[in-house]
Design an enzyme around this catalytic site. Structure first.
Site, PDB file in Angstrom:
ATOM      1  N   ASP A 146      42.559  51.032  41.283  1.00  0.00           N
ATOM      2  CA  ASP A 146      42.632  50.100  42.409  1.00  0.00           C
ATOM      3  C   ASP A 146      41.241  49.959  43.014  1.00  0.00           C
ATOM      4  O   ASP A 146      40.474  50.933  43.053  1.00  0.00           O
ATOM      5  CB  ASP A 146      43.613  50.606  43.466  1.00  0.00           C
ATOM      6  CG  ASP A 146      45.062  50.557  42.995  1.00  0.00           C
ATOM      7  OD1 ASP A 146      45.364  49.744  42.107  1.00  0.00           O
ATOM      8  OD2 ASP A 146      45.878  51.338  43.518  1.00  0.00           O
ATOM      9  N   ASP A 160      48.482  44.297  40.852  1.00  0.00           N
ATOM     10  CA  ASP A 160      49.373  44.444  42.004  1.00  0.00           C
ATOM     11  C   ASP A 160      49.620  43.113  42.693  1.00  0.00           C
ATOM     12  O   ASP A 160      50.762  42.748  43.000  1.00  0.00           O
ATOM     13  CB  ASP A 160      48.775  45.435  43.008  1.00  0.00           C
ATOM     14  CG  ASP A 160      48.707  46.860  42.476  1.00  0.00           C
ATOM     15  OD1 ASP A 160      49.475  47.168  41.552  1.00  0.00           O
ATOM     16  OD2 ASP A 160      47.884  47.637  42.976  1.00  0.00           O
TER      17      ASP A 160
END
Length: 210
Positions: A146, A160
């Site tokens: 991330d 995501d």
């Protein structure tokens, strides 16, 4: 010169052929569209993750818009937005099941908007699944990369955001009556099969009356 006039009655129109002409054309299948969207998003997700891993270090964020928007490398063992961090192996199996389910649905899909939504979900699921299968600490336990940090929102990635946006689109399509087969319900518009039956019945009745 004599012209012979036939006593035979003119040929009647075939009600079945008339019905076929009156029936709206069935929308094309959208599996290729779904897979193309998923492939583009998967490639974008993998590319951005490779760039981030090569250029950023954990704990050393890069500011984009002050402290509001920044790039920050985080290794996430959980789900989207750092949820369920202790269930990595289960999340891997869930992601694999989502991929299989979306592909099976896509084989009969005829709605363009459903293809877009499912393509986004599939691309995002594949992006994070690749991380869980091939990144450290090992298969089924890999941590997802991330790197996008916006305000107070948990750090996330392209996969995501793709999954969330695709899911929102699918919910909206369901609420407004857009079906995966390309028809729309809830607004007085019949399903494809009902429309075909009604058209055939109406055309046959007109032919019998004539």
């Amino acid at each position: 010169m004599m012209v012979r006039v036939s006593d035979d009655p003119p040929p009647e129109e075939n009600p079945a052929n008339t019905a076929e002409e009156a029936t709206p054309a069935t929308p094309p299948q959208r599996l290729r569209t779904l897979l193309a969207i998923a492939a583009v998003l998967l490639g974008l997700d993998l590319l951005t993750k490779c760039i981030v891993v090569a250029n950023l270090k954990p704990g050393e964020p890069v500011s984009i818009i002050g402290d509001f928007a920044r790039f920050s490398l985080v290794r996430n063992p959980g789900a989207a937005f750092s949820m369920a961090t202790g269930m990595t192996w289960l999340l891997t199996l869930v992601a694999a099941a989502v991929v299989i389910g979306v592909i099976r649905i896509g084989r009969t899909l005829r709605s363009l908007w459903w293809a877009i939504g499912l393509g986004m979900v599939l691309g995002g699921a594949l992006g994070n699944l690749v991380d869980r299968l091939f990144r450290a600490p090992g298969p089924l336990q890999g941590h997802v990369v991330d790197f996008i940090a916006i305000g107070w929102w948990p750090v996330f990635n392209v996969a995501d955001s793709s999954i969330v946006c695709g899911a929102i689109l699918l919910v909206a399509l369901t609420v407004f009556g857009f079906e995966p087969n390309g028809t729309r319900t809830g607004r007085g518009e019949p399903e494809t099969d009902d429309a075909t039956d009604t058209t055939v019945h109406k055309t046959t009745s007109e032919g019998n009356t004539a």
